[in-house]
Write an enzyme that holds these catalytic residues in place. Structure first.
Site, mmCIF file in Angstrom:
data_model
loop_
_atom_site.group_PDB
_atom_site.id
_atom_site.type_symbol
_atom_site.label_atom_id
_atom_site.label_comp_id
_atom_site.label_asym_id
_atom_site.label_seq_id
_atom_site.Cartn_x
_atom_site.Cartn_y
_atom_site.Cartn_z
ATOM 1 N N CYS A 1 0.855 -1.193 0.000
ATOM 2 C CA CYS A 1 0.000 0.000 0.000
ATOM 3 C C CYS A 1 0.892 1.243 0.000
ATOM 4 C CB CYS A 1 -0.912 -0.009 1.226
ATOM 5 S SG CYS A 1 -1.787 1.538 1.457
ATOM 6 N N HIS B 1 -4.292 1.167 8.341
ATOM 7 C CA HIS B 1 -4.820 0.969 6.997
ATOM 8 C C HIS B 1 -6.330 0.750 7.042
ATOM 9 C CE1 HIS B 1 -4.682 -0.072 2.725
ATOM 10 N NE2 HIS B 1 -5.678 -0.887 3.034
ATOM 11 N N HIS C 1 -6.161 3.362 0.250
ATOM 12 C CA HIS C 1 -5.944 3.645 1.682
ATOM 13 C C HIS C 1 -6.693 4.956 1.897
ATOM 14 C CE1 HIS C 1 -3.005 3.856 5.338
ATOM 15 N NE2 HIS C 1 -3.811 4.905 5.441
ATOM 16 N N HIS D 1 -8.192 8.398 2.332
ATOM 17 C CA HIS D 1 -7.532 9.701 2.456
ATOM 18 C C HIS D 1 -8.543 10.799 2.209
ATOM 19 C CE1 HIS D 1 -7.068 8.076 -1.611
ATOM 20 N NE2 HIS D 1 -7.212 9.311 -2.062
ATOM 21 N N HIS E 1 -8.839 14.573 0.948
ATOM 22 C CA HIS E 1 -8.177 15.678 0.254
ATOM 23 C C HIS E 1 -8.593 16.977 0.947
ATOM 24 C CE1 HIS E 1 -7.170 13.352 -3.527
ATOM 25 N NE2 HIS E 1 -8.177 12.602 -3.086
HETATM 26 P P1 AMP Z 1 -7.554 9.498 -5.125
HETATM 27 O O1 AMP Z 1 -7.607 9.622 -6.634
HETATM 28 O O2 AMP Z 1 -8.695 10.138 -4.419
HETATM 29 O O3 AMP Z 1 -7.315 8.067 -4.698
HETATM 30 O O4 AMP Z 1 -6.292 10.349 -4.679
HETATM 31 C C1 AMP Z 1 -5.006 9.841 -4.661
HETATM 32 C C2 AMP Z 1 -4.111 11.036 -4.589
HETATM 33 O O5 AMP Z 1 -2.822 10.598 -4.210
HETATM 34 C C3 AMP Z 1 -3.950 11.775 -5.922
HETATM 35 O O6 AMP Z 1 -4.375 13.120 -5.764
HETATM 36 C C4 AMP Z 1 -2.459 11.669 -6.205
HETATM 37 O O7 AMP Z 1 -1.934 12.839 -6.800
HETATM 38 C C5 AMP Z 1 -1.892 11.421 -4.831
HETATM 39 N N1 AMP Z 1 -0.614 10.719 -4.793
HETATM 40 C C6 AMP Z 1 -0.267 9.593 -5.468
HETATM 41 N N2 AMP Z 1 0.981 9.220 -5.153
HETATM 42 C C7 AMP Z 1 1.443 10.128 -4.251
HETATM 43 C C8 AMP Z 1 2.658 10.296 -3.542
HETATM 44 N N3 AMP Z 1 3.691 9.437 -3.684
HETATM 45 N N4 AMP Z 1 2.787 11.357 -2.710
HETATM 46 C C9 AMP Z 1 1.774 12.230 -2.558
HETATM 47 N N5 AMP Z 1 0.580 12.116 -3.191
HETATM 48 C C10 AMP Z 1 0.422 11.093 -4.028
HETATM 49 ZN ZN ZN Z 2 -2.416 1.471 3.614
#
Ligand code: AMP
Ligand code: ZN
Length: 112
Positions: free
Chosen positions: A3, A45, A96, A98, A100
């Site tokens: 993950c 997680h 995982h 999150h 925004h």
């Molecule tokens: P979601 O599309 O809601 O799952 O959002 C995933 C978010 O993770 C996207 O906005 C990506 O730009 C962000 N993301 C992916 N990889 C990374 C990373 N290594 N560091 C920071 N953000 C990331």
């Molecule tokens: Zn995770």
């Protein structure tokens, strides 16, 4: 577990950390959609908000207690937006949970 966000929380993948406490980790989105774009995640997680239960909801409460602190630290005195995408139709790309945190400009009225 393979993950991405668990690896970021563990420090195995670098991130722009903006906040951390016992239950919560927050870092800058790598592809920001607004002047401020922070991802706020539980350290444990949880795959998505669809997986929230009475047993893991302390992490969710901690996330929402952290969000105003992060917003204040980022200077978001005029408001901001919290979004969580869930599953295929929600276009969730990282499984995982999150949240925004978006702000630093007047955001679009449309959410879908
Ligand atoms: P979601 O599309 O809601 O799952 O959002 C995933 C978010 O993770 C996207 O906005 C990506 O730009 C962000 N993301 C992916 N990889 C990374 C990373 N290594 N560091 C920071 N953000 C990331
Ligand atoms: Zn995770």
């Amino acid at each position: 577990m393979d993950c991405l966000f668990c690896k970021i929380i563990a420090g195995e993948i670098p991130s722009g950390k903006v906040y951390e406490d016992e239950l919560v980790y927050a870092f800058r989105d790598i592809n920001p959609q607004a002047p401020v774009h922070v991802l706020v995640v539980p350290k444990a997680h949880i795959a998505s908000a669809d997986e929230i239960t009475a047993d893991n909801s302390a992490a969710v409460a901690a996330i929402f207690a952290a969000i105003p602190k992060i917003a204040a630290a980022e200077g978001l005195t005029n408001g901001y937006r919290i979004i969580t995408n869930i599953g295929e139709d929600g276009c969730q790309s990282v499984r995982h949970m999150h949240f925004h945190l978006l702000g630093g400009k007047k955001l679009p009225e449309s959410m879908a």
